[in-house]
Design a protein around this motif. Structure first.
Motif, mmCIF file in Angstrom:
data_model
loop_
_atom_site.group_PDB
_atom_site.id
_atom_site.type_symbol
_atom_site.label_atom_id
_atom_site.label_comp_id
_atom_site.label_asym_id
_atom_site.label_seq_id
_atom_site.Cartn_x
_atom_site.Cartn_y
_atom_site.Cartn_z
ATOM 1 N N ALA A 57 0.810 -1.228 0.000
ATOM 2 C CA ALA A 57 0.000 0.000 0.000
ATOM 3 C C ALA A 57 0.837 1.268 0.000
ATOM 4 O O ALA A 57 0.548 2.217 0.712
ATOM 5 C CB ALA A 57 -0.967 0.013 1.174
ATOM 6 N N LEU B 242 2.164 4.635 -2.098
ATOM 7 C CA LEU B 242 1.681 5.421 -3.228
ATOM 8 C C LEU B 242 2.711 5.329 -4.345
ATOM 9 O O LEU B 242 3.866 5.711 -4.163
ATOM 10 C CB LEU B 242 1.461 6.877 -2.826
ATOM 11 C CG LEU B 242 0.394 7.104 -1.759
ATOM 12 C CD1 LEU B 242 0.122 8.595 -1.594
ATOM 13 C CD2 LEU B 242 -0.898 6.380 -2.101
ATOM 14 N N ASN C 133 6.871 8.789 0.487
ATOM 15 C CA ASN C 133 5.914 7.915 1.143
ATOM 16 C C ASN C 133 6.023 8.006 2.658
ATOM 17 O O ASN C 133 5.033 7.857 3.366
ATOM 18 C CB ASN C 133 6.114 6.470 0.687
ATOM 19 C CG ASN C 133 5.212 6.120 -0.475
ATOM 20 O OD1 ASN C 133 3.999 6.083 -0.331
ATOM 21 N ND2 ASN C 133 5.802 5.903 -1.641
ATOM 22 N N SER D 145 7.087 0.090 4.042
ATOM 23 C CA SER D 145 5.769 0.128 4.656
ATOM 24 C C SER D 145 5.862 0.010 6.183
ATOM 25 O O SER D 145 5.092 0.642 6.915
ATOM 26 C CB SER D 145 4.931 -0.972 4.008
ATOM 27 O OG SER D 145 4.037 -1.518 4.870
ATOM 28 N N LEU E 197 -4.093 12.122 -2.209
ATOM 29 C CA LEU E 197 -4.383 10.802 -2.764
ATOM 30 C C LEU E 197 -5.128 10.873 -4.103
ATOM 31 O O LEU E 197 -4.617 10.426 -5.122
ATOM 32 C CB LEU E 197 -5.192 9.989 -1.744
ATOM 33 C CG LEU E 197 -5.505 8.560 -2.155
ATOM 34 C CD1 LEU E 197 -4.228 7.791 -2.381
ATOM 35 C CD2 LEU E 197 -6.345 7.876 -1.092
ATOM 36 N N SER F 94 -4.847 1.988 -0.155
ATOM 37 C CA SER F 94 -4.493 3.354 0.222
ATOM 38 C C SER F 94 -5.628 4.019 0.989
ATOM 39 O O SER F 94 -5.399 4.825 1.880
ATOM 40 C CB SER F 94 -4.146 4.165 -1.019
ATOM 41 O OG SER F 94 -5.224 4.147 -1.916
ATOM 42 N N LEU G 112 -5.304 3.048 4.507
ATOM 43 C CA LEU G 112 -4.181 3.761 5.106
ATOM 44 C C LEU G 112 -4.609 5.165 5.518
ATOM 45 O O LEU G 112 -4.339 5.610 6.637
ATOM 46 C CB LEU G 112 -3.027 3.845 4.105
ATOM 47 C CG LEU G 112 -1.848 4.686 4.577
ATOM 48 C CD1 LEU G 112 -1.067 3.927 5.617
ATOM 49 C CD2 LEU G 112 -0.964 5.097 3.433
#
Ligand SMILES: Nc1ncnc2c1ncn2[C@@H]1O[C@H](COP(=O)(O)OP(=O)(O)OP(=O)(O)O)[C@@H](O)[C@H]1O
Ligand SMILES: [Mg+2]
Lengths: 255, 251, 246
Positions: free
Chosen positions: B89, B91, B99, B145, C164, C146, C149
């Motif tokens: 997960a 970006l 990130n 992560s 995002l 995402s 998150l």
């Protein structure tokens, strides 16, 4: 519970969409009645009245049949050519850059220049279908090319590792992964084909909705002209909707 | 700081109109503040589901989940939740550094560059600050992560198979590092893992779950004192516990 | 260099060759059907005549494109913030795609005047829709997990949009730009042809009336070249964006 929620959301969304549609029509009616667009924008009710007059309805129906068949032929022809070209590019990657540019250039041919030439070479009746086929060809070529490349790379590697032939890979992976993109292209192609057919008729076809629009424009029969435009929009919208339904079914199956 | 309580929790997922899956049933679980708990269980038994419930990302079908007596959303609002998902997960359009800045930006704080640099060093990605996720290997992405989960100094750390894609050596190194971080800060932690050794090495308590619907069938209080070193894993008792738990994982 | 040009253009050259042969072997009236070589001759002999109309058309095409793209993006963001607005606007936008805008040019001209602003408006309406549709789907096509998150970090709506959804929409916006550029020059030329407001379309109309077919086709060749160049530039941009964002 989740499923129920989603279903509910769908109903709600459809309701909002219907409301938006009605609001738009209401705005048109009010703007027309208030004379905001001068004589060129009649009220919706005046346009709809055209459909109640028998001989006008018959005229529109006849014209619609001609235009739809031109657009349909153009759509099929363009789509077939687009798919074949995309497949050729996929099979022989050397040719791809050239075919890419060919598609772009063919699409960039201005209708105003091509129309007169086609009238002379292929005749009045065939011109609308050919002018519809050109942008459809381009749309479908682009959609099919990107669709054929959209398969998950890991899956592609899996097929390769399993020793799949080009044909198996195409049948079981590429063709199926290309479907959503292809249908998306088809969805847009319906409108494009209708526009192509209408514009093609402007260059001197004997009948069709494009001719109705052109003549009523010159004779200042504004409500009839809008009625014809609405028929074109309605047909495009129907095609768009039908293919959209097909697309969402396919996507649901593939998600 | 963070006591987690699951009371009689069950979770049912709708597949379609007719079918549904009971992922969890009648779960009772209390995790003390500052405790390190490891969850073991067969694939599909609901481990990720538990993490999602504790994080407040999903609601239980029945029962209640609380953190310090409050619904988990409160912890979200205070940005005191660190979570590393099973799928990394990240970006894709941001670099490693970008990130790691993300949690700060979401929280509306100025990003602590030193802290970020330290975390990058900790997960062994020095030199990859400006690489994008597509340019990293699977294990490297997982490490980013984990670093991201630690960015805001969380009170509760949720790790879903964070070391799944790592080689044995890096994995052991990361295990030691995780223990070090945990001991420094005593963050309440839930770790989901498929490796029995890792669970015993890191956790205060190991919970073994049954296959679907997930239920806790075994609980083990790990007897080793901290800090544990690599030598701990060579002890006779360690091997016995591993064998024992592995056996209880078999259906 | 030459090889690369050939690799990209062999099919187009083949098409032109077929046209040339077709004109030479058949004997259609040369007032309507001209050979590509004679068009090329006029293009090279009288190049300066084409410059101003070409710049004019490019300017309006790009201006309209920008306007339409911006409007589409803004509307997509508004839809993103509210389910109700999204539902209300979607049907209108759908109606707008299904409506053959090109057929509406005469009506638009009546409504807004036979002026350049109508030209700009037509191009903007044509490019608005792809932008709206692609931006809309891009704002929703988020990377795996995402959303969870951002929820776990309790991100505000604004943060979700800026950090995002908008970046996630960039690749789709690049597609919209490519699709929009494919239309922009063509639609501008048709609008200019119908309203005679200057530019290549106007030039085509005027020279056609004077039976100066070489010049008329020269104008369309320039339009084609512009359209192709813009499209290929935006395709290249899209490719780069894709690499950066995936
Ligand atoms: N969003 C969802 N919709 C439907 N079913 C779901 C969903 N999420 C999980 N499930 C189901 O719940 C069960 C438990 O899923 P979960 O992801 O918690 O398993 P897991 O223990 O983390 O497995 P693994 O070790 O493979 O990651 C699975 O059977 C799965 O099919
Ligand atoms: Mg899991």
């Amino acid at each position: 519970m989740r499923y129920a929620e989603r279903n509910n959301g769908g109903v709600q969304r459809a309701l909002y969409q219907a409301c938006g549609f009605l609001l738009l029509l209401a705005a048109w009616q009010i703007a027309g009645k208030a004379g905001m667009g001068g004589k060129t924008l009649p009220a919706l009710s005046d346009v709809l009245r055209v459909y109640t007059i028998g001989w006008r309805r018959a005229l529109l129906l006849r014209a619609a049949v001609t235009t739809v068949s031109s657009a349909g032929i153009g759509l099929l022809l363009g789509a077939a050519l687009g798919c074949v070209t995309a497949l050729t590019a996929q099979l022989l990657p050397v040719l791809e850059p050239g075919l890419d540019r060919l598609a772009v250039v063919v699409n960039a041919l201005p209708a105003i220049a091509l129309g007169p030439v086609l009238i002379i070479t292929v005749g009045r009746e065939a011109t609308p279908a050919l002018l519809a086929a050109i942008p459809v060809f381009f749309l479908i070529y682009v959609a099919a090319t990107s669709g054929l490349q959209s398969a998950d790379q890991r899956l592609g590697q899996f097929f390769k590792a399993s020793g799949a032939s080009w044909w198996t890979r195409f049948l079981y992976l590429d063709a199926i992964s290309a479907l959503p993109a292809l249908l998306n292209g088809m969805k847009l192609a319906v409108t494009t084909a209708m526009i192509g057919a209408v514009v093609g008729e402007w260059f001197g076809a004997p009948t069709g909705l494009g001719i109705v629009i052109l003549n009523t424009m010159q004779n200042f029969q504004i409500p009839l002209m809008w009625a014809a435009v609405l028929v074109v929009a309605g047909i495009s919208l129907t095609g768009y909707g039908v293919i959209g339904l097909l697309q969402s079914a396919v996507e649901r199956r593939m998600a | 700081m963070s006591t987690i309580e699951l009371k009689d929790v069950s979770k049912e997922f709708r597949i379609n109109r007719e079918r549904s899956v009971l992922a969890l049933s009648a779960m009772d679980l209390t995790i003390r503040e500052g405790e390190f708990v490891a969850l073991l269980g067969p694939s599909g038994c609901g481990k990720s589901t538990i993490l999602h419930l504790v994080a407040g990302l999903d609601e239980p079908s029945t029962g209640t989940v609380t953190v310090d007596g409050l619904p988990p959303r409160q912890l979200q609002a205070k940005q005191q939740l660190g979570i590393a998902f099973q799928e990394h997960a990240l970006l894709p359009w941001r670099t490693v550094e970008g990130n790691l800045e993300l949690p700060f930006q979401i929280a509306g704080r100025t990003s602590d560059r030193e802290h970020i640099a330290g975390l990058i060093e900790l997960v062994g990605l020095k030199g990859f600050e400006s690489a994008r996720p597509s340019q990293l290997s699977g294990g490297m992405r997982q490490r980013v992560s984990i670093a991201r989960a630690l960015c805001l100094n969380p009170k509760l750390l949720l790790l879903d198979e964070p070391f799944g894609a790592l080689d044995a050596v890096t994995r052991r190194f990361m295990n030691l590092e995780l223990q070090r971080i945990w001991q420094e800060k005593q963050i309440t932690t839930i770790l989901v893992t498929h490796t029995v050794e890792e669970a015993i090495f890191l956790a205060d308590r190991v919970l073994v779950m049954s296959g679907r619907p997930g239920r806790i069938i075994r609980e083990l209080q790990v007897p080793f004192p901290r800090p544990r070193a690599v030598e701990t894993m060579r002890q006779e008792l360690f091997h016995q516990l591993v064998d024992d738990l592995t056996l209880s994982l078999e259906p | 260099m030459i090889l690369r040009f050939l690799k990209k253009s062999w099919a187009v050259i083949l098409l032109l060759l077929l046209w040339q042969i077709g004109v030479m072997t058949t004997n259609y009236n040369s007032i309507v059907v001209v050979s590509p070589l004679s068009v090329l001759q006029d293009l090279t002999m009288h190049a300066p005549v084409y410059i101003v109309p070409a710049l004019w058309t490019t300017g309006f095409a790009l201006g309209g494109l920008l306007l339409g793209m911006l409007a589409g993006l803004v509307l997509a963001v508004i839809c993103w913030t509210s389910k109700i607005l999204s539902g209300l606007l979607q049907s209108s936008a759908l109606l707008l795609t299904a409506t053959p805008i090109v057929c509406l040019i005469p009506i638009l001209a009546r409504l807004f005047g036979y002026q350049s602003r109508t030209e700009l408006l037509t191009v903007a309406i044509m490019t608005f829709f792809p932008s709206f549709v692609y931006a809309g789907s891009g704002l929703r096509r988020l990377p795996q997990r995402s959303q969870e998150l951002f929820a776990a970090l309790h991100a505000s709506r604004w943060k979700r949009l800026v950090l995002l959804a908008l970046p996630a929409a960039v690749p789709e916006l690049a597609v919209a730009l490519r699709v929009g550029t494919a239309y922009s020059i063509l639609v501008t030329v048709v609008a200019e042809f119908l309203m005679q407001t200057g530019g290549l379309g106007d030039m085509f109309a005027v020279t056609m009336q004077q039976f100066n077919l070489h010049r008329a086709l020269g104008a369309s060749v320039i339009a084609m070249a512009l359209s192709t160049a813009l499209y290929e530039a935006s395709s290249a941009l899209e490719k780069r964006v894709r690499l950066r964002f995936a």
